[in-house]
Design a protein around this motif. Structure first.
Motif: not given
Length: 152
Positions: A5, A7-8, A11, A75
């Motif tokens: 997944r 990384r957001q 995070e 973001q």
């Protein structure tokens, strides 16, 4: 095999902030009674904070090789958020010298104008109605003393 997944945004910073908070909580739990006995009042909070510290450290170790996403600042802090923060700081700075009515009216006008990207007449009308309603409810209805202009 599935891809890991991505990384957001934010995070890693959030995990580090939680780790710092957990370390602080561990210290605070230790100051309750130290570790004098297994049945002392601070043992359960120390165990809980210790589990938090170990869990967050494990997450940081597991995620250490993954890169941060591109465009993190864009973001996490979009222009609308930054503009709103600037307007709120402006309200805080002008509240005492200008008083509640002028500061709140200016803040509401600027905020509505900023968020709607134009329409100054509508923004002025909505801001005026809102300030009058707030003034009537709090000053006259609840008899709350609102800040008055410091330069008058």
């Amino acid at each position: 095999m599935s891809q890991p997944r991505p990384r957001q945004p934010g995070e890693r910073a959030f995990t580090l902030a939680l780790l710092a908070l957990s370390l602080f909580l561990l210290y605070q739990a230790y100051t309750i009674s130290g570790f004098s006995a297994v049945s002392s009042p601070g043992v359960f909070p120390m165990v809980a904070a210790g589990v938090m510290v170990l869990s967050l450290a494990a997450v940081l170790v597991r995620e250490r090789g993954r890169p941060d996403p591109a465009g993190f600042v864009r973001q996490v802090t979009p222009p609308v958020l930054l503009g709103s923060i600037v307007l709120i700081v402006g309200l805080m700075v002008t509240l005492e010298p200008a008083g509640f009515v002028a500061a709140a009216g200016g803040f509401l006008f600027a905020t509505i104008l900023f968020l709607q990207r134009g329409r100054p007449v509508r923004a002025a009308l909505v801001a005026a109605v809102a300030v009058v309603a707030i003034y009537v409810v709090f000053r006259i209805g609840f008899q709350v003393v609102l800040p008055e202009a410091g330069w008058m």
